[in-house]
Scaffold this motif. Structure first.
Motif, PDB file in Angstrom:
ATOM      1  N   THR A 116      -3.994  14.276 -13.784  1.00  8.75           N
ATOM      2  CA  THR A 116      -4.929  13.763 -12.795  1.00  8.75           C
ATOM      3  C   THR A 116      -4.935  14.668 -11.570  1.00  8.75           C
ATOM      4  O   THR A 116      -4.008  15.444 -11.345  1.00  8.75           O
TER       5      THR A 116
ATOM      6  N   LYS B 173      -1.998  13.138  -6.595  1.00  2.00           N
ATOM      7  CA  LYS B 173      -0.550  13.199  -6.740  1.00  2.00           C
ATOM      8  C   LYS B 173       0.015  11.782  -6.683  1.00  2.00           C
ATOM      9  O   LYS B 173      -0.518  10.911  -5.996  1.00  2.00           O
ATOM     10  N   LYS B 174       1.065  11.527  -7.411  1.00  2.18           N
ATOM     11  CA  LYS B 174       1.766  10.247  -7.463  1.00  2.18           C
ATOM     12  C   LYS B 174       0.835   9.117  -7.909  1.00  2.18           C
ATOM     13  O   LYS B 174       0.906   7.994  -7.420  1.00  2.18           O
ATOM     14  N   TRP B 175      -0.089   9.425  -8.807  1.00  3.49           N
ATOM     15  CA  TRP B 175      -1.008   8.391  -9.340  1.00  3.49           C
ATOM     16  C   TRP B 175      -1.010   8.510 -10.853  1.00  3.49           C
ATOM     17  O   TRP B 175      -1.113   9.615 -11.409  1.00  3.49           O
ATOM     18  N   HIS B 176      -0.870   7.363 -11.527  1.00  5.23           N
ATOM     19  CA  HIS B 176      -0.865   7.333 -12.985  1.00  5.23           C
ATOM     20  C   HIS B 176      -1.859   6.277 -13.461  1.00  5.23           C
ATOM     21  O   HIS B 176      -2.142   5.312 -12.741  1.00  5.23           O
ATOM     22  N   LEU B 177      -2.365   6.471 -14.659  1.00  4.31           N
ATOM     23  CA  LEU B 177      -3.258   5.466 -15.240  1.00  4.31           C
ATOM     24  C   LEU B 177      -2.503   4.157 -15.409  1.00  4.31           C
ATOM     25  O   LEU B 177      -1.323   4.166 -15.781  1.00  4.31           O
TER      26      LEU B 177
END
Length: 79
Positions: free
Chosen positions: A2, A5-9
């Motif tokens: 993605t 930063k520091k983001w997930h699905l």
């Protein structure tokens, strides 16, 4: 990957995709409230001026009046 930063699905909450089997299982069905039935059936309003049964329900004397009108009309035609 993605762009943030520091983001997930987000992960799915239910791992088993057979939801119909889970909902219909005995463990779930025993906890659920019973299905509610309607209190009464809705009746369509009838126009008493066009429907003789509705008129007789409201005014039983209407049958006598209607019969007298038909008799008077028949006599008028006969003359």
């Amino acid at each position: 990957p993605t762009l943030k930063k520091k983001w997930h699905l987000p992960m799915p909450m239910v791992s088993n995709t057979d939801i119909a089997r889970i909902i219909n299982s005995e463990e779930i069905q025993t906890v659920l409230n019973p299905k509610k039935t309607p209190a009464f059936k809705k009746v369509k309003k009838l126009n008493p001026l066009k429907n003789i049964k509705a008129m007789l329900h409201l005014n039983p004397y209407a049958a006598v009046v209607k019969e007298a009108e038909e008799k008077a009309e028949a006599e008028a035609i006969a003359k």
